[in-house]
Design an enzyme around this catalytic site. Structure first.
Site, short mmCIF file in Angstrom:
data_model
loop_
_atom_site.label_atom_id
_atom_site.label_comp_id
_atom_site.label_asym_id
_atom_site.label_seq_id
_atom_site.Cartn_x
_atom_site.Cartn_y
_atom_site.Cartn_z
N TYR B 43 0.88 -1.26 0.02
CA TYR B 43 -0.01 -0.09 0.05
C TYR B 43 0.93 1.17 -0.05
O TYR B 43 2.03 1.30 -0.50
CB TYR B 43 -0.84 -0.18 1.34
CG TYR B 43 -2.03 0.72 1.19
CD1 TYR B 43 -2.87 0.54 -0.11
CD2 TYR B 43 -2.45 1.65 1.98
CE1 TYR B 43 -4.08 1.49 0.03
CE2 TYR B 43 -3.61 2.36 1.99
CZ TYR B 43 -4.55 2.27 0.93
OH TYR B 43 -5.58 3.17 0.61
N LYS B 98 -20.78 -19.34 -10.30
CA LYS B 98 -19.87 -19.50 -11.36
C LYS B 98 -18.36 -18.98 -11.12
O LYS B 98 -17.41 -19.64 -11.70
CB LYS B 98 -20.32 -18.60 -12.58
CG LYS B 98 -19.64 -18.67 -13.76
CD LYS B 98 -20.61 -19.20 -15.09
CE LYS B 98 -19.85 -19.46 -16.33
NZ LYS B 98 -20.65 -19.72 -17.34
N GLU B 139 -23.42 -13.37 -19.01
CA GLU B 139 -23.91 -14.59 -18.50
C GLU B 139 -25.42 -14.18 -18.35
O GLU B 139 -25.79 -13.20 -17.95
CB GLU B 139 -23.36 -14.87 -17.08
CG GLU B 139 -23.98 -16.19 -16.47
CD GLU B 139 -23.17 -17.36 -17.12
OE1 GLU B 139 -22.05 -17.14 -17.73
OE2 GLU B 139 -23.59 -18.52 -17.12
N ALA B 197 -33.82 -21.06 -31.20
CA ALA B 197 -32.70 -19.98 -31.75
C ALA B 197 -32.60 -18.88 -31.15
O ALA B 197 -32.42 -17.76 -31.16
CB ALA B 197 -33.68 -19.58 -33.19
N GLY B 198 -32.48 -19.06 -29.55
CA GLY B 198 -32.17 -18.32 -28.61
C GLY B 198 -30.33 -18.48 -28.71
O GLY B 198 -29.82 -18.48 -29.64
N ALA B 199 -29.95 -17.81 -27.24
CA ALA B 199 -28.62 -17.58 -27.33
C ALA B 199 -27.69 -18.93 -27.68
O ALA B 199 -26.79 -18.82 -28.63
CB ALA B 199 -28.22 -17.23 -25.77
N ASN B 300 -33.25 -28.16 -19.76
CA ASN B 300 -32.89 -28.41 -18.20
C ASN B 300 -33.86 -27.84 -17.50
O ASN B 300 -34.49 -26.75 -17.60
CB ASN B 300 -31.52 -27.71 -17.90
CG ASN B 300 -30.74 -28.87 -17.30
OD1 ASN B 300 -31.18 -29.86 -16.80
ND2 ASN B 300 -29.61 -28.71 -17.42
#
Lengths: 404, 404
Positions: B43, B98, B139, B197-199, B300
């Protein structure tokens, strides 16, 4: 080894340390992650149930997530140490250093947030990243913008404190309380000169006026005169209305209506509090003060006056920001305990009562202050605990804590 | 214990775990902080020298700060797990989970950033907090906004990857490569139906078309047909022009110009890749596929078709997102190694070459794939190392790495 050599040695060692470790903080898991079952509890599918609970009641984030114990250290790098406006990238090492101090002294999980664009809407961006944080430590932001930013963030539901202001002010107030005890001066009789009207000077001045919040202990000081680079701040001074915060200072200080230079301000003063620049206080000015004056010369690394010179001119007690002289006045004494107490109280903000309580706790930590010893060392972890308990109590008594 | 009971037990245990630890990650210091000298290196005053160095050369942040090894996990909580738009607060447990996976599997210091206001300018806010981060993991952001946000952030100088897209796509590509080996199918002969047809669906489709980047290994598949809730995406479909990304899919897939329902799409298909919803694939549809079809039913927790039903209808190989059936296809296999490799290469972005290399490394990690075993378990930490080496190499060979 003389001081400059030692300074250069510290610089070399600091570069080596930072290169060796590639930064100073790391993220660790607190929970087991060895088996499939561990993963199913900490991550999918189990975590979905925790999400659903928080979706129903946002306050459960304090029970189930890092929010309970996390602080963001947020800067735009516009006023870093003595380095000035060096920007968000160059500020990272300071913020990272502060983060590990938070952990070391208060057990708080603090993470640095360094904004690249100082022109962006600072309060909105802080508000937007607030969900994962239990508190916001604003850091190294230039005045007067730091005042506006902090004000704008007082309503976001978590404690937001600009440490360069309030951490410093709390520590100075504690130092002054104990300097009075060590020199047998009455706090309420003090005539104080604050030199510097930036973040620290403004907050110190305002906190000195708040001291009455704890009337059992002491009352407000007699008068405060604030000086900036143009001299004494007073109501009739030109250009004052362009800076709201200097206008507030003019309005709240200088009862005697003085004007003139720093030297004029020093006439008959009991206390000098310097948060300005190197060497601005001369021995001659100290000689204009009252008997046995108290000098806090906190400009870093070179103080407003060197301790030897101040004592030669009659100072009864000298404090600086440096660790190589007695009476180091360092905000690292205050911020860990203040945030610890605020988090423990689930406080919605850090109010004046909590700051004053922190200052008293810090002062009282030294049972018998002397002229060479008014504050504990920053390595003493028990200080944090004492301040945290006082801050939590003040939060509860002032109605600022929450039952989550 | 039946599945629902077990699911409920996991939910209870997840709540207990999160309450016991109050979140899952903590910040730790990597450097000593015991003495005054330690403080002066980590510091003030030593840190000032590190700041000055970075001020002169911003890239030194990689040498001296956490930036070398840090990733922000950024969400607005608009599409979390199967829970939908639950907002930034309720998303915290997933992002924190995550973060600890990043540490566990890749040694990366990842920190969750959960935006409260989904309407704020997401790319600008990410850009503004980028200084302390070496990479950005986007995300759980709803499509099609996730595409725009990721695109807008490709020029910020650090790798930015939306894991729900590319982590999934990499894992699916690896799974498909090994499914071909296990069933002795030729990759370039495959006729593939992507349902959703999403992400994930968008990224899977585009990565399957990129496979030619590594021509030594295999070529592009013969054809891909993408279905969404309205059926097959084709150029003449009404309303297509209102969604740029569906238009791109229509332009790049479906060479035969098919139209109709998912059932029509399945006629003569070799592979079904489901990233849609529970039960949309019937046994009757599977029977319309070519001999020995491959079924990846990844919705899922309830897949597009249950593995038993798929096999009854003739499927040669079935994968799901679940850990309680063989062939779990989980993006946790990919993202730790992808970011590890990108950080190790000081890559400015994560390009298609790096993604394809990651998929091949993941596939090749299983030397002899079988119909019951096409991918490693997510608890195998060596997978990360294999992927990281391949990704770093691809970054260097594609000119995406930097010498910092």
């Amino acid at each position: 080894m003389d001081q400059e050599e030692d300074r250069n040695a510290v610089y070399r060692e600091a570069l080596q340390l930072h290169e060796q470790y590639h930064g100073k903080l790391e993220i660790r898991s607190k929970v087991p992650l060895e088996t499939r079952r561990d993963l199913s509890r900490a991550y999918t599918p189990g975590v979905a149930e925790v999400c659903r609970a928080i979706q129903k009641d946002r306050n459960l984030a304090y029970r189930y997530t890092l929010k309970r114990n996390s602080v963001a250290i947020v800067t735009d790098g516009s006023a870093v140490l003595g380095l000035g406006n060096i920007g968000g990238y160059a500020a990272i090492p300071v913020m990272e250093g502060k983060a590990i101090l938070f952990k070391k002294f208060a057990g708080i999980d603090a993470f640095p947030i360094c904004f690249e664009d100082a022109h962006a809407d600072f309060p909105d961006q802080v508000r937007n990243i607030a969900p994962v944080f239990g508190g916001i430590n604003l850091e190294d932001i230039a005045a007067p913008r730091c005042f506006e930013i902090e004000e704008a963030l007082q309503d976001i539901g978590i404690p937001v404190m600009h440490d360069d202001q309030h951490g410093t002010a709390i520590t100075v107030l504690a130092a002054l309380l104990n300097a009075c005890r060590a020199t047998k001066k009455q706090f309420e009789d003090l005539h104080i000169v604050v030199c510097g009207a930036g973040a620290a000077g403004y907050a110190i001045t305002r906190l000195l006026r708040c001291i009455g919040y704890n009337p059992d202990v002491c009352q407000s000081v007699r008068d405060i005169v604030v000086c900036d680079t143009q001299g004494i701040i007073h109501r009739a001074r030109k250009g004052l209305y362009s800076n709201k915060y200097k206008f507030i200072l003019a309005d709240e200080t200088n009862r005697a209506g003085r004007s003139g230079t720093l030297s004029d301000a020093m006439e008959g003063a009991d206390v000098f509090i310097g948060v300005s620049g190197p060497g601005v206080l001369t021995e001659e000015m100290v000689r204009r003060m009252n008997d046995q004056p108290i000098i806090f010369a906190m400009a870093n690394p070179v103080p407003e006056i060197m301790p030897d010179a101040a004592r030669r001119a009659g100072a009864a007690l000298v404090g600086t920001g440096r660790s190589d002289y007695p009476n180091q006045i360092n905000n690292a004494l205050a911020f860990p305990g203040v945030f610890r107490g605020a988090l423990d109280a689930f406080a919605a903000r850090i109010n004046d009562e909590m700051k004053v309580a922190a200052a008293h706790a810090l002062a009282n930590y030294i049972p018998h202050p002397t002229r060479e010893h008014i504050l504990p060392t920053i390595l003493d972890r028990e200080v944090t605990r004492a301040i945290a308990i006082a801050v939590k109590k003040a939060a509860i008594e002032s109605g600022c804590s929450r039952d989550l």
